[in-house]
Design a protein around this motif. Structure first.
Motif, short mmCIF file in Angstrom:
data_model
loop_
_atom_site.label_atom_id
_atom_site.label_comp_id
_atom_site.label_asym_id
_atom_site.label_seq_id
_atom_site.Cartn_x
_atom_site.Cartn_y
_atom_site.Cartn_z
N GLY A 290 -18.40 -9.67 20.34
CA GLY A 290 -17.64 -8.48 19.99
C GLY A 290 -17.30 -8.38 18.52
N MET A 291 -17.78 -9.32 17.69
CA MET A 291 -17.46 -9.28 16.27
C MET A 291 -18.08 -8.09 15.55
N GLN A 292 -19.03 -7.38 16.22
CA GLN A 292 -19.61 -6.19 15.61
C GLN A 292 -18.57 -5.09 15.40
N LEU A 293 -17.40 -5.24 15.99
CA LEU A 293 -16.29 -4.33 15.73
C LEU A 293 -15.95 -4.28 14.24
N PHE A 294 -16.20 -5.38 13.54
CA PHE A 294 -15.73 -5.52 12.16
C PHE A 294 -16.88 -5.46 11.16
N ARG A 295 -17.97 -4.79 11.53
CA ARG A 295 -19.16 -4.81 10.68
C ARG A 295 -18.95 -4.10 9.35
N SER A 296 -18.21 -3.01 9.31
CA SER A 296 -18.18 -2.18 8.12
C SER A 296 -16.85 -2.19 7.38
N ALA B 4 -9.32 -12.19 14.05
CA ALA B 4 -10.70 -12.25 13.57
C ALA B 4 -10.71 -12.11 12.05
N GLY B 5 -11.60 -12.88 11.40
CA GLY B 5 -11.67 -12.82 9.94
C GLY B 5 -10.62 -13.65 9.25
N SER B 6 -10.02 -14.59 9.98
CA SER B 6 -9.06 -15.53 9.40
C SER B 6 -9.66 -16.93 9.45
N THR B 7 -8.90 -17.93 9.05
CA THR B 7 -9.41 -19.30 9.11
C THR B 7 -9.20 -19.92 10.49
N THR B 8 -8.58 -19.19 11.41
CA THR B 8 -8.27 -19.74 12.73
C THR B 8 -9.50 -19.78 13.62
N CYS B 9 -9.32 -20.33 14.80
CA CYS B 9 -10.44 -20.56 15.71
C CYS B 9 -10.07 -20.07 17.11
N SER B 10 -10.65 -20.67 18.12
CA SER B 10 -10.40 -20.37 19.52
C SER B 10 -10.89 -18.97 19.89
N ILE B 11 -10.35 -18.39 20.96
CA ILE B 11 -10.87 -17.13 21.50
C ILE B 11 -10.53 -15.94 20.61
N LYS B 12 -9.37 -15.91 20.05
CA LYS B 12 -8.88 -14.89 19.13
C LYS B 12 -8.21 -13.72 19.85
N ILE B 13 -7.20 -13.20 19.19
CA ILE B 13 -6.33 -12.15 19.72
C ILE B 13 -7.11 -10.90 20.12
N PHE B 14 -8.03 -10.45 19.29
CA PHE B 14 -8.67 -9.15 19.55
C PHE B 14 -9.46 -9.16 20.85
N ARG B 15 -9.99 -10.33 21.24
CA ARG B 15 -10.75 -10.39 22.50
C ARG B 15 -9.81 -10.23 23.70
N TYR B 16 -8.61 -10.79 23.61
CA TYR B 16 -7.64 -10.58 24.68
C TYR B 16 -7.22 -9.11 24.73
N GLN B 17 -7.08 -8.48 23.58
CA GLN B 17 -6.72 -7.06 23.56
C GLN B 17 -7.80 -6.21 24.24
N LEU C 283 -17.97 -4.35 24.71
CA LEU C 283 -17.32 -4.84 25.92
C LEU C 283 -18.13 -5.94 26.58
N ASN C 284 -19.44 -5.73 26.66
CA ASN C 284 -20.31 -6.75 27.26
C ASN C 284 -20.31 -8.03 26.43
N SER C 285 -20.29 -7.89 25.11
CA SER C 285 -20.28 -9.07 24.24
C SER C 285 -19.01 -9.88 24.44
N VAL C 286 -17.88 -9.20 24.55
CA VAL C 286 -16.61 -9.89 24.73
C VAL C 286 -16.54 -10.57 26.08
N MET C 287 -16.96 -9.87 27.12
CA MET C 287 -16.92 -10.46 28.46
C MET C 287 -17.88 -11.65 28.56
N THR C 288 -19.03 -11.52 27.91
CA THR C 288 -19.98 -12.64 27.90
C THR C 288 -19.38 -13.85 27.20
N PHE C 289 -18.67 -13.58 26.11
CA PHE C 289 -18.02 -14.68 25.39
C PHE C 289 -17.01 -15.40 26.29
N PHE C 290 -16.17 -14.64 26.99
CA PHE C 290 -15.18 -15.25 27.87
C PHE C 290 -15.85 -16.11 28.94
N VAL C 291 -16.91 -15.58 29.54
CA VAL C 291 -17.61 -16.32 30.59
C VAL C 291 -18.20 -17.61 30.04
#
Length: 482
Positions: free
Chosen positions: A158-164, A343-356, A390-398
């Protein structure tokens, strides 16, 4: 036919940069006078020489654009080769670590995980302690570039949300990486300097302030002492909490702030959700801790805010052994490590935007259930979420959940107990640092684990840092077809 020259050229240059960075711990070791500096001299020469030769050999293949294949190889290749060279000072130095331990430590540093196999940190040469901090600092700025350049282009999770956002060199990977690295370097360095000065104001020594600033802003969590951040207390914990939060916010918003968009930061729904989650969890934890420290409300709030922020941001500092805080908080700490920052920070894990996005999708699906003829579209920041995202995010969770289970089972097969296996898998995959239990909990480290477990965790740290799919795709047959 796959052309690896552009990939090899960039990796060679990055390896050279790592070799040059070894000059700083070399200088510190000379100043300390313990005779440890030849280790960094040898490591720097070897690293710079190999990186330079690779870059020169691949120079004739350099171009502005990369194919998708080459981009995947570059993204993963950097995080595979850098730990190999970053491990040299641990193998040649006073620790005389075996290859598995040295590579584990270097991978933990560069992925900003913060798990360690070293003990007796209080007595190690200062150059080696600084090198651990530099590894994490380099990994922190590196992952911002990866998250803002490569993962959006590769449509990972789902990182393509932040492409531009904020940058306009789409389609040209290397110029875009250069532009973004240039833009964020000033911010990253400024945050590090500010954190150093703030630590100095709390009474830390110049060396401790510098190293802990490097590992705080990178949300890495390597400390100079076996007691981690327990070696400090009071105001230093508040400073660390503040800068861990700042490092967990999207750096693209800082770029926009510098460009005059003063509302960009707090208009970001990620930022608001992250800050509210941190505040809520800190208040809940402080409430529980008041039963432990009934006459010390400031201590309860400070320890709650510090440790919640440390685990949720993936920094992994520990100021106390929170395994003594009771089963509720132990379980809470396990699950918040799977949240992450923005997203776009130095942090890791699943990230807030995917839960949103997950909650928006669930909410839309519930709406369709009770009103089947109505139209419900999941939205993020006022925009409808495409099926692709949506599919990218759900695939990531799985894949995250499946990978967590597989790594935990693999660790169990090496002979580790259930708590160590599950929490070790989670902390490596989410790049958090400490796990749970007596062995790898906040009061322990990863040294007692067997070699097989360390290799498994090293691989888990790699795939977790690169958000799983960037590594997994290279294990498919189609990837290698021309």
């Amino acid at each position: 036919m796959l052309d690896v020259r552009p990939v090899g050229y960039v990796i060679g240059l990055v390896v050279v940069a790592m070799g040059l960075a070894m000059i700083f711990p070399l200088a510190v070791d000379i100043a300390e006078g313990r005779g440890h500096w030849p280790v960094f001299a040898e490591s720097a020469i070897l690293t710079t020489l190999v990186g330079g030769l690779v870059a020169l050999a691949c120079r004739n293949g350099v171009r502005d654009s990369l194919t998708v294949q080459e981009t995947f190889l570059l993204t993963t290749g950097v995080w595979v080769f850098l730990p190999l060279f970053g491990a040299l000072p641990f193998m040649l130095g006073e620790t005389e670590a075996r290859a598995v331990d040295a590579i584990f430590e270097a991978m933990s540093g560069l992925t900003t995980t913060g798990s360690t196999v070293l003990s007796g940190l209080d007595t190690l040469p200062k150059g080696l302690l600084l090198w651990r901090g530099i590894l994490q600092w380099m990994g922190g700025i590196g992952i911002i570039v990866v998250a803002m350049v490569f993962l959006p282009e590769l449509r990972i999770g789902g990182m393509q949300l932040f492409r531009s956002e904020a940058f306009d060199t789409m389609g040209k990977i290397l110029p875009r990486a250069t532009q973004i690295a240039s833009s964020i370097s000033t911010i990253y360095v400024a945050l590090t300097l500010a954190c150093t000065l703030a630590y100095l104001a709390t009474g830390m020594s110049a060396f401790d302030a510098t190293v802990h600033a490097l590992t705080t802003v990178s949300t890495g969590g390597f400390a100079n002492y076996d007691a981690s951040f327990g070696a400090f207390s009071g105001s230093a914990e508040w400073v660390a909490t503040l800068f861990m939060v700042l490092a967990a916010l999207p750096f693209v918003r800082y770029v926009q702030l510098l460009n005059g968009n003063h509302r960009a930061l707090f208009r970001d729904s990620q930022v608001r959700a992250f800050l509210m989650t941190i505040a809520l969890l800190a208040v809940v934890t402080a409430g529980v801790l008041l039963t432990i420290f009934p006459h010390h409300p400031e201590q309860a709030l400070r320890e709650a805010a510090f440790n919640i922020t440390s685990i949720m941001s993936g920094t992994g500092y520990a100021s106390v052994d929170y395994m003594t805080w009771g089963p509720f908080l132990i379980a809470l700490f396990f699950f918040i490590g799977l949240i992450g920052g923005c997203a776009g920070s130095t942090t890791c894990s699943i990230k807030i935007f995917r839960y949103q996005i997950l909650f928006a999708s669930v909410n839309a699906q519930l709406g369709r259930i009770h009103s089947p003829h109505a139209v419900f579209t999941p939205r993020f920041e006022g925009r409808s979420i495409s099926d692709d995202i949506l599919n990218s995010v759900m695939t990531f969770f799985v894949f995250f959940i499946v990978t967590l289970g597989v790594v935990a089972v693999a660790l169990g097969l090496t002979g580790l107990d259930f708590i160590t296996s599950v929490s070790g898998a989670a902390t490596a995959l989410a790049n958090v640092g400490p796990g749970l239990g007596d062995i790898i909990g906040p009061a322990g480290n990863f040294a007692p684990l067997n070699d097989a477990a360390k290799w498994i965790l090293t691989f888990a740290m790699l795939i977790g840092r690169l958000e799983l799919m960037a590594v997994y795709v290279m294990f498919t047959v189609n990837f290698w077809r021309t």
